[in-house]
Design an enzyme around this catalytic site. Structure first.
Site, PDB file in Angstrom:
ATOM      1  N   TRP A  61       0.832  -1.204   0.000  1.00 12.53           N
ATOM      2  CA  TRP A  61       0.000   0.000   0.000  1.00 12.53           C
ATOM      3  C   TRP A  61       0.857   1.240   0.000  1.00 12.53           C
ATOM      4  O   TRP A  61       2.060   1.168   0.255  1.00 12.53           O
ATOM      5  CB  TRP A  61      -1.053  -0.006   1.120  1.00 12.53           C
ATOM      6  CG  TRP A  61      -0.582  -0.274   2.542  1.00 12.53           C
ATOM      7  CD1 TRP A  61       0.677  -0.608   2.963  1.00 12.53           C
ATOM      8  CD2 TRP A  61      -1.394  -0.251   3.721  1.00 12.53           C
ATOM      9  NE1 TRP A  61       0.701  -0.793   4.319  1.00 12.53           N
ATOM     10  CE2 TRP A  61      -0.555  -0.577   4.807  1.00 12.53           C
ATOM     11  CE3 TRP A  61      -2.737   0.023   3.973  1.00 12.53           C
ATOM     12  CZ2 TRP A  61      -1.037  -0.636   6.126  1.00 12.53           C
ATOM     13  CZ3 TRP A  61      -3.206  -0.035   5.275  1.00 12.53           C
ATOM     14  CH2 TRP A  61      -2.365  -0.361   6.343  1.00 12.53           C
ATOM     15  N   HIS A  69      -6.817  20.462  -5.923  1.00  9.16           N
ATOM     16  CA  HIS A  69      -6.931  20.915  -7.324  1.00  9.16           C
ATOM     17  C   HIS A  69      -5.831  20.310  -8.201  1.00  9.16           C
ATOM     18  O   HIS A  69      -5.344  20.950  -9.127  1.00  9.16           O
ATOM     19  CB  HIS A  69      -6.956  22.452  -7.370  1.00  9.16           C
ATOM     20  CG  HIS A  69      -8.151  23.012  -6.664  1.00  9.16           C
ATOM     21  ND1 HIS A  69      -9.295  23.387  -7.327  1.00  9.16           N
ATOM     22  CD2 HIS A  69      -8.406  23.170  -5.344  1.00  9.16           C
ATOM     23  CE1 HIS A  69     -10.204  23.776  -6.434  1.00  9.16           C
ATOM     24  NE2 HIS A  69      -9.679  23.662  -5.220  1.00  9.16           N
ATOM     25  N   HIS A  79     -14.581  27.321  -3.611  1.00  7.80           N
ATOM     26  CA  HIS A  79     -13.212  27.562  -4.094  1.00  7.80           C
ATOM     27  C   HIS A  79     -12.966  29.042  -4.352  1.00  7.80           C
ATOM     28  O   HIS A  79     -11.836  29.508  -4.232  1.00  7.80           O
ATOM     29  CB  HIS A  79     -13.010  26.763  -5.379  1.00  7.80           C
ATOM     30  CG  HIS A  79     -11.680  26.916  -6.050  1.00  7.80           C
ATOM     31  ND1 HIS A  79     -10.493  27.008  -5.369  1.00  7.80           N
ATOM     32  CD2 HIS A  79     -11.347  26.987  -7.369  1.00  7.80           C
ATOM     33  CE1 HIS A  79      -9.493  27.112  -6.232  1.00  7.80           C
ATOM     34  NE2 HIS A  79      -9.985  27.127  -7.442  1.00  7.80           N
TER      35      HIS A  79
HETATM   36  C1  23J Z   1      -6.484  29.187  -8.004  1.00  6.96           C
HETATM   37  C2  23J Z   1      -6.304  30.391  -8.655  1.00  6.96           C
HETATM   38  C3  23J Z   1      -6.519  30.475 -10.001  1.00  6.96           C
HETATM   39  C4  23J Z   1      -6.938  29.344 -10.685  1.00  6.96           C
HETATM   40  C5  23J Z   1      -7.127  28.112 -10.036  1.00  6.96           C
HETATM   41  C6  23J Z   1      -6.873  28.065  -8.702  1.00  6.96           C
HETATM   42  C7  23J Z   1      -7.582  26.900 -10.788  1.00  6.96           C
HETATM   43  O1  23J Z   1      -7.556  26.825 -11.976  1.00  6.96           O
HETATM   44  C8  23J Z   1      -8.183  25.749 -10.102  1.00  6.96           C
HETATM   45  O2  23J Z   1      -7.632  24.642 -10.084  1.00  6.96           O
HETATM   46  O3  23J Z   1      -9.300  25.885  -9.625  1.00  6.96           O
HETATM   47  S1  23J Z   1      -7.228  29.473 -12.415  1.00  6.96           S
HETATM   48 MN    MN Z   2      -9.586  23.705  -9.533  1.00  5.57          MN
END
Ligand code: 23J
Ligand code: MN
Length: 257
Positions: A61, A69, A79
């Site tokens: 494992w 993200h 988010h």
């Molecule tokens: C944080 C700031 C800008 C962006 C993003 C994250 C993402 O694309 C995401 O993965 O949500 S553009």
């Molecule tokens: Mn994202």
């Protein structure tokens, strides 16, 4: 026969095909790179805990870590600042009915091949609807660019002035959110926004308008070239992370053959 009996027989006969819209979680898969003054997204990591050895004689494992993200992933309303007060806005709270539903695919692949900053505008959406009909409310809208066929440095496509990849204009994403009341928007690129999306007003308009309206995002999708323009059904259920703003996930599409 119930609807589910019909589905099960379609799955076993091949009349319904499953398409995997997910990239493999791999430390080498690119993650978004933001300007250095901001915090950064972690790549996927995997360490072996045991492999049928002295650390665990009968079992293998791994411990894994990553950002919410990283890789093919889901964006929740929480988010973005515009969605911070949206009810049920974190991945653990989103009503599960949102995780199964119809998708339309706007094919921008030839345009994105010719122009790495290709913009999804209301005009592009109107041309899609003239051919394929009105985008139904509560659908996923997927922007096909064939960006998933890129790898390595070509995926982020970073230049001196930042990343270059296709995405929606503020007017394009507002049309989908406000006039078509979509469920969410998905892309093959690293974000739902264009590489140069920081320069729009507002910055990152897809994140701003989608999440402010309680809509969802999918990024780093794969195999959109295997989907029909209309008729696919997506299954995209993020991990149930307490107060999570997003999650890597397996995205599957059911397609009638
Ligand atoms: C944080 C700031 C800008 C962006 C993003 C994250 C993402 O694309 C995401 O993965 O949500 S553009
Ligand atoms: Mn994202």
């Amino acid at each position: 026969m119930t609807v589910l009996d019909t589905l099960v027989s379609g799955l076993s006969s091949g009349a319904v095909e499953i398409v995997d819209l997910t990239h493999t979680l791999d430390p080498d898969f690119p993650v978004i790179v933001l300007p250095p003054e901001f915090g950064q997204c972690a790549r996927f990591r995997m360490e072996e805990v045991s492999a049928y050895d002295h650390r665990g004689p009968a079992w293998k494992w791994h411990n894994i870590s990553m950002s919410e993200h990283t890789g093919t992933h889901f964006d929740a309303p929480s988010h973005w600042i515009s969605g911070k007060d949206v009810a049920l806005g974190s991945v653990d709270e989103i009503p599960m009915q949102a995780f199964v539903g119809p998708a339309v695919v706007i094919d921008c692949s030839s345009e994105a091949l010719a122009n790495e900053d290709f913009e999804l505008t209301p005009g592009v959406i109107a041309a899609f609807e003239a051919k394929h009909g009105r985008i139904p409310a509560d659908s996923w809208v997927l922007m096909r660019t064939d960006w998933s066929k890129r790898s390595g440095a070509d995926y982020l496509n970073m230049r001196d002035d930042g990343p270059h990849s296709p995405g929606p204009t503020p007017e394009g994403i507002r049309f989908l959110v406000e006039e078509r009341d979509i469920r969410g928007f998905g892309t093959e690129t690293i974000g739902t926004d264009a590489g140069q999306g920081a320069h729009y007003a507002p910055p990152y308009p897809a994140h701003y308008y989608l999440h402010g309206a309680g809509k969802y995002g999918l990024q780093c999708l794969n195999n959109l070239d295997q989907l029909p323009a209309t008729g696919a059904v997506l299954m995209a259920a993020p991990l149930k992370i307490k107060n999570g703003t997003g999650s890597p996930l397996r995205v599957l599409a059911m397609v009638s053959k």
